[in-house]
Design a protein around this motif. Structure first.
Motif, PDB file in Angstrom:
ATOM      1  N   SER A 124       0.917  -1.153   0.093  1.00  0.00           N
ATOM      2  CA  SER A 124       0.077   0.009  -0.077  1.00  0.00           C
ATOM      3  C   SER A 124       0.730   1.244   0.050  1.00  0.00           C
ATOM      4  O   SER A 124       0.518   2.270  -0.700  1.00  0.00           O
ATOM      5  CB  SER A 124      -0.951   0.026   1.114  1.00  0.00           C
ATOM      6  OG  SER A 124      -1.846  -1.191   1.377  1.00  0.00           O
ATOM      7  N   ALA A 125       1.840   1.170   0.750  1.00  0.00           N
ATOM      8  CA  ALA A 125       2.813   2.401   0.602  1.00  0.00           C
ATOM      9  C   ALA A 125       3.571   2.596  -0.728  1.00  0.00           C
ATOM     10  O   ALA A 125       3.764   3.791  -1.018  1.00  0.00           O
ATOM     11  CB  ALA A 125       3.999   2.415   1.709  1.00  0.00           C
ATOM     12  N   ALA A 126       3.825   1.604  -1.350  1.00  0.00           N
ATOM     13  CA  ALA A 126       4.312   1.547  -2.753  1.00  0.00           C
ATOM     14  C   ALA A 126       3.333   2.163  -3.702  1.00  0.00           C
ATOM     15  O   ALA A 126       3.659   2.869  -4.657  1.00  0.00           O
ATOM     16  CB  ALA A 126       4.957   0.306  -3.147  1.00  0.00           C
ATOM     17  N   GLY A 167      -5.551  -1.743  -2.380  1.00  0.00           N
ATOM     18  CA  GLY A 167      -4.892  -2.502  -3.387  1.00  0.00           C
ATOM     19  C   GLY A 167      -3.769  -3.388  -2.782  1.00  0.00           C
ATOM     20  O   GLY A 167      -3.779  -4.685  -2.931  1.00  0.00           O
ATOM     21  N   GLY A 168      -3.301  -3.029  -1.383  1.00  0.00           N
ATOM     22  CA  GLY A 168      -2.161  -3.905  -1.021  1.00  0.00           C
ATOM     23  C   GLY A 168      -2.959  -4.787  -0.166  1.00  0.00           C
ATOM     24  O   GLY A 168      -2.619  -6.149   0.025  1.00  0.00           O
ATOM     25  N   VAL A 169      -4.160  -4.580   0.392  1.00  0.00           N
ATOM     26  CA  VAL A 169      -5.032  -5.739   1.294  1.00  0.00           C
ATOM     27  C   VAL A 169      -5.432  -6.864   0.199  1.00  0.00           C
ATOM     28  O   VAL A 169      -5.537  -7.899   0.427  1.00  0.00           O
ATOM     29  CB  VAL A 169      -6.314  -4.783   1.799  1.00  0.00           C
ATOM     30  CG1 VAL A 169      -6.911  -5.829   2.507  1.00  0.00           C
ATOM     31  CG2 VAL A 169      -5.610  -4.038   2.912  1.00  0.00           C
ATOM     32  N   VAL A 170      -6.095  -6.276  -0.921  1.00  0.00           N
ATOM     33  CA  VAL A 170      -6.364  -7.197  -1.807  1.00  0.00           C
ATOM     34  C   VAL A 170      -5.467  -8.071  -2.269  1.00  0.00           C
ATOM     35  O   VAL A 170      -5.743  -9.499  -2.498  1.00  0.00           O
ATOM     36  CB  VAL A 170      -7.379  -6.606  -2.870  1.00  0.00           C
ATOM     37  CG1 VAL A 170      -7.704  -7.462  -3.908  1.00  0.00           C
ATOM     38  CG2 VAL A 170      -8.694  -5.789  -2.357  1.00  0.00           C
ATOM     39  N   VAL A 179      -7.445 -10.417  10.543  1.00  0.00           N
ATOM     40  CA  VAL A 179      -6.492 -10.149   9.547  1.00  0.00           C
ATOM     41  C   VAL A 179      -6.841  -8.860   8.646  1.00  0.00           C
ATOM     42  O   VAL A 179      -6.034  -8.123   8.311  1.00  0.00           O
ATOM     43  CB  VAL A 179      -6.260 -11.374   8.789  1.00  0.00           C
ATOM     44  CG1 VAL A 179      -4.843 -11.093   7.901  1.00  0.00           C
ATOM     45  CG2 VAL A 179      -5.622 -12.553   9.876  1.00  0.00           C
ATOM     46  N   MET A 180      -8.086  -8.884   7.954  1.00  0.00           N
ATOM     47  CA  MET A 180      -8.445  -7.978   7.095  1.00  0.00           C
ATOM     48  C   MET A 180      -8.488  -6.616   7.824  1.00  0.00           C
ATOM     49  O   MET A 180      -8.008  -5.652   7.247  1.00  0.00           O
ATOM     50  CB  MET A 180      -9.970  -8.299   6.612  1.00  0.00           C
ATOM     51  CG  MET A 180     -10.246  -7.311   5.473  1.00  0.00           C
ATOM     52  SD  MET A 180     -11.998  -7.917   4.966  1.00  0.00           S
ATOM     53  CE  MET A 180     -12.962  -7.620   6.372  1.00  0.00           C
ATOM     54  N   ASN A 181      -9.174  -6.646   8.886  1.00  0.00           N
ATOM     55  CA  ASN A 181      -9.325  -5.418   9.524  1.00  0.00           C
ATOM     56  C   ASN A 181      -7.967  -4.691  10.033  1.00  0.00           C
ATOM     57  O   ASN A 181      -7.504  -3.393   9.783  1.00  0.00           O
ATOM     58  CB  ASN A 181     -10.046  -5.463  11.164  1.00  0.00           C
ATOM     59  CG  ASN A 181     -11.650  -5.771  10.655  1.00  0.00           C
ATOM     60  OD1 ASN A 181     -12.111  -5.341   9.549  1.00  0.00           O
ATOM     61  ND2 ASN A 181     -12.154  -6.106  11.634  1.00  0.00           N
ATOM     62  N   ARG A 182      -6.953  -5.634  10.539  1.00  0.00           N
ATOM     63  CA  ARG A 182      -5.685  -5.009  10.812  1.00  0.00           C
ATOM     64  C   ARG A 182      -4.798  -4.820   9.720  1.00  0.00           C
ATOM     65  O   ARG A 182      -3.862  -3.880   9.397  1.00  0.00           O
ATOM     66  CB  ARG A 182      -4.958  -5.962  11.703  1.00  0.00           C
ATOM     67  CG  ARG A 182      -5.403  -6.348  13.030  1.00  0.00           C
ATOM     68  CD  ARG A 182      -4.553  -7.222  13.726  1.00  0.00           C
ATOM     69  NE  ARG A 182      -5.344  -7.528  14.939  1.00  0.00           N
ATOM     70  CZ  ARG A 182      -5.621  -6.733  15.956  1.00  0.00           C
ATOM     71  NH1 ARG A 182      -5.330  -5.540  16.115  1.00  0.00           N
ATOM     72  NH2 ARG A 182      -6.183  -7.291  17.013  1.00  0.00           N
ATOM     73  N   CYS A 183      -5.006  -5.512   8.526  1.00  0.00           N
ATOM     74  CA  CYS A 183      -4.405  -5.124   7.222  1.00  0.00           C
ATOM     75  C   CYS A 183      -4.694  -3.509   6.652  1.00  0.00           C
ATOM     76  O   CYS A 183      -3.957  -2.928   6.052  1.00  0.00           O
ATOM     77  CB  CYS A 183      -4.813  -6.235   6.044  1.00  0.00           C
ATOM     78  SG  CYS A 183      -3.686  -7.595   6.317  1.00  0.00           S
ATOM     79  N   ILE A 184      -6.178  -3.434   6.865  1.00  0.00           N
ATOM     80  CA  ILE A 184      -6.871  -2.093   6.257  1.00  0.00           C
ATOM     81  C   ILE A 184      -6.014  -1.081   7.167  1.00  0.00           C
ATOM     82  O   ILE A 184      -5.962   0.174   6.647  1.00  0.00           O
ATOM     83  CB  ILE A 184      -8.176  -2.116   6.484  1.00  0.00           C
ATOM     84  CG1 ILE A 184      -8.806  -3.181   5.229  1.00  0.00           C
ATOM     85  CG2 ILE A 184      -8.876  -0.598   6.058  1.00  0.00           C
ATOM     86  CD1 ILE A 184     -10.065  -3.491   5.379  1.00  0.00           C
TER      87      ILE A 184
END
Length: 287
Positions: free
Chosen positions: A193-195, A201-204, A218-223
């Motif tokens: 996501s930083a890149a 996009g990074g989460v998906v 996992v999804m919530n922490r990734c977001i």
């Protein structure tokens, strides 16, 4: 005392406790250092080293010394790429690839030695990636940045787990390997996501390609981590005087607004108004 007992009862029923607070703090920390890594690599490679090379070559071209300028550009590029190769082979052999197969292998349970756990891997890979970008090699920072952030998260989890011997077992975060795998997944998502400057996009990508075990936690922490990383990158890099092929700043988040829809004398249109209905239809069908 009664208020304290009621508060503890409510927190217990809600599933809140020291372990949840530790997990949220570690999630935010991963998002922050992923954003910082997403700032350091483009700045050092794309702006600092690359600008030094371009300024030197540009000064030679302005003097009419075309042959010398071409030779200088070629020699500097070779020097940067050779230095990047030496750093990788000497200090971080696991960074030879893009980073996606390595992270996928680690997250699927194959714990190869020094794949993510080598202490000097992140520093060596960051330096090598910056030199590769500055040498004009056709490489992207997205997958290697994900690999670097996953390595940093692995080291943080190891240190955190080693420090939990002094606290009660019911308050420990790393009782099993499941939290470590989760936080490495979070770091990979926030690094991408930083890149790309795209939290979803990074989460998906992690959901589709990397993560073997996926749930709402996992999804919530990734977001959350990906959002923090993207905000830090956009905020820190917005002051750089660079433009992309569209004439806009690549880290400018203000262009994603209603002003960019339709015709505008100040901002060229990104898409037309009627395309919104097509996008809504595609999203509804895909969902």
């Amino acid at each position: 005392a009664e208020l304290g007992a009621d508060r503890n009862t409510w927190m217990k029923r809600a599933g809140l406790g020291p372990r949840q607070y530790y997990a949220m703090g570690l999630t935010l920390f991963i998002g922050v250092f992923s954003g910082v890594a997403g700032v350091v690599i483009p700045f050092f490679g794309s702006y600092f080293l690359y600008d030094i090379k371009q300024d030197l070559v540009g000064s030679l071209l302005s003097e009419g010394r075309v042959t010398v300028a071409v030779i200088t550009w070629l020699m500097i590029s070779i020097a940067f790429s050779t230095a990047a190769a030496f750093v990788v082979l000497k200090f971080a052999p696991a960074a030879v690839g893009s980073g996606v197969p390595e992270c996928k292998t680690y997250l699927n349970g194959a714990l190869y030695k020094n794949l993510l756990e080598k202490p000097q891997f992140a520093a060596a890979a960051t330096l090598a990636l910056s030199l590769s970008v500055a040498s004009d090699l056709p490489v992207g920072v997205e997958s290697p940045l994900m690999h670097i952030c996953a390595s940093l998260a692995c080291l943080v989890c190891k240190q955190w787990q080693a420090s939990e011997n002094r606290i009660p077992r019911d308050q420990r975060l790393f009782v099993t390997d499941r939290p470590r795998i989760m936080f490495i997944t979070v770091a990979a998502a926030s690094g991408l996501s930083a890149a790309f400057r795209s939290p979803l996009g990074g989460v998906v990508f992690c959901f589709e390609e990397l993560a073997t075990h996926w749930n709402f936690e996992v999804m919530n922490r990734c977001i959350i981590a990906a959002a923090f990383a993207s905000i830090i990158v956009c905020y820190c890099m917005a002051g750089q005087d660079v433009e992309d092929s569209t004439g806009r700043h690549p880290f400018d988040i203000s262009i994603v607004s209603l002003e960019s829809i339709g015709h505008s004398a100040r901002i060229p249109p990104i898409f037309r108004m009627w395309e919104i209905f097509v996008l809504v239809f595609i999203g509804a069908v895909g969902g």
